[in-house]
Design an enzyme around this catalytic site. Structure first.
Site, short mmCIF file in Angstrom:
data_model
loop_
_atom_site.label_atom_id
_atom_site.label_comp_id
_atom_site.label_asym_id
_atom_site.label_seq_id
_atom_site.Cartn_x
_atom_site.Cartn_y
_atom_site.Cartn_z
N SER A 153 1.43 0.39 -0.96
CA SER A 153 1.25 1.55 -0.10
C SER A 153 1.99 2.76 -0.69
O SER A 153 1.69 3.18 -1.81
CB SER A 153 1.71 1.22 1.32
OG SER A 153 1.31 2.22 2.23
N ASP A 251 -9.22 -0.83 5.13
CA ASP A 251 -8.10 0.07 4.92
C ASP A 251 -8.63 1.49 4.79
O ASP A 251 -9.51 1.74 3.96
CB ASP A 251 -7.36 -0.34 3.64
CG ASP A 251 -6.14 0.52 3.34
OD1 ASP A 251 -5.84 1.44 4.12
OD2 ASP A 251 -5.49 0.26 2.32
N HIS A 281 -4.85 -2.79 5.52
CA HIS A 281 -3.73 -2.17 4.84
C HIS A 281 -2.44 -2.94 5.17
O HIS A 281 -2.20 -3.31 6.31
CB HIS A 281 -3.57 -0.71 5.28
CG HIS A 281 -2.54 0.03 4.50
ND1 HIS A 281 -2.81 0.60 3.29
CD2 HIS A 281 -1.23 0.29 4.76
CE1 HIS A 281 -1.71 1.17 2.82
NE2 HIS A 281 -0.74 1.00 3.70
#
Length: 310
Positions: A153, A251, A281
């Site tokens: 991320s 995501d 995600h």
């Protein structure tokens, strides 16, 4: 395919976020409560907490040594958390798995967080640790050839940015980069990528939450038009290290990760792109206990060992 049923069960139990501004201290405390006790974590041959003395200052790091050996490849890992969450502890399980799967010595970085530390403090911490590895090669038993960066991320943002910084600053040591569902474009226009619309609601990370969650970083001076903030905006991606980009079907950030992988390939960078269907995600950090999603960590290990193919 639909979202994985185990993920769906957990998503159904997550309450709506409280109204009002986000509270970093409370959210960090909530994360730390969920860290499993040491006895319940995956064993690694040796784990050491220390401090890396870098040009940016002293940076806390945790070093994971997977086995006894004369020398190692080294993987420098940057945790995710929208630049204001996450720690050495919240992502300890990811670093342990990466060490065991790759055979690399993993150095997890406790970089400074927004909003307390303004841009580019956290990024400079991450770059500084990579530079420190090259300076401490003997003490770290680095083999002198295999030096990877990885992040999930926002940690993937840092990993991509650090590779660009290394190229621009003449540090040619980085050999691999691994980006787990990276945030590569911090201009959060919902019309920019189809996945922003397709996965806008109901999969954990929601498109409407991107701006408030990243506001601490952006308000600290991080300009979304800066390629070190939004790595996808870098015009010339040639000469960057070989890459593994892992994305998740459900995501909002999926398409920017996949576009970045395509741009790397077009620039002549050896790149592996791997989408995990049924995943959302954060699945590497949150759902690696599901066997098929642990596969992303095994794939990263295979990539570092030289066995991955495009």
């Amino acid at each position: 395919m639909p979202i994985h049923p185990e993920i769906a069960k957990i998503l159904a139990t997550i309450p709506a976020p409280p109204e009002g501004p986000l509270n970093p201290a409370a959210m960090r405390a909530g994360e730390e409560v969920q860290v499993p006790p040491l006895a319940d974590r995956t064993p690694v041959h040796h784990v050491q907490d220390t401090v890396a003395a870098t040009a940016a200052g002293d940076v806390p790091v945790r070093i994971y040594t997977p086995e006894d050996a004369d020398s190692y490849g080294v993987l420098v890992y940057f945790h995710g958390g929208a630049f204001f969450l996450g720690s050495l502890d919240t992502h300890d399980h990811v670093a342990r798995a990466l060490a065991n799967e790759s055979g690399y010595k993993v150095i997890s970085v406790g970089y400074r967080l927004a909003p307390e530390a303004a841009f580019p403090a956290g990024l400079e911490d991450c770059y500084g640790v990579v530079e420190w590895v090259t300076e401490q090669a003997g003490e770290l038993d680095w083999n002198g050839k295999d030096l990877a960066v990885a992040g999930d991320s926002s940690g993937g943002t840092f990993a991509a940015a650090v590779t660009a910084m290394a190229k621009d600053r003449g540090l040619g040591a980085i050999s691999h980069q691994i980006l787990f569902y990276p945030s590569l474009d911090l201009d959060f226009d919902a019309d920019r990528y189809a996945s922003m619309r397709e996965n806008a609601v109901g999969y954990g990370l929601e498109t409407a939450g991107l701006k408030p969650f990243n506001a601490f970083y952006l308000d600290s001076g991080a300009d979304p038009s800066d390629p070190l903030v939004s790595p996808i905006k870098r015009e010339d991606l040639s000469g960057l290290p070989k890459a593994l980009v892992i994305t998740a079907e459900f995501d909002p950030l999926r398409d920017e990760g996949e576009l970045y992988a395509q741009r790397l390939r077009s620039a002549g960078v050896e790149t592996v792109l791997s989408r995990y269907d049924g995943a959302n995600h954060g699945f590497v950090a949150n759902f690696s206990w599901i066997p098929e999603f642990y596969g992303a960590l095994a794939e990263a290990g295979k990539f570092l060992r030289g066995g991955a193919s495009q």
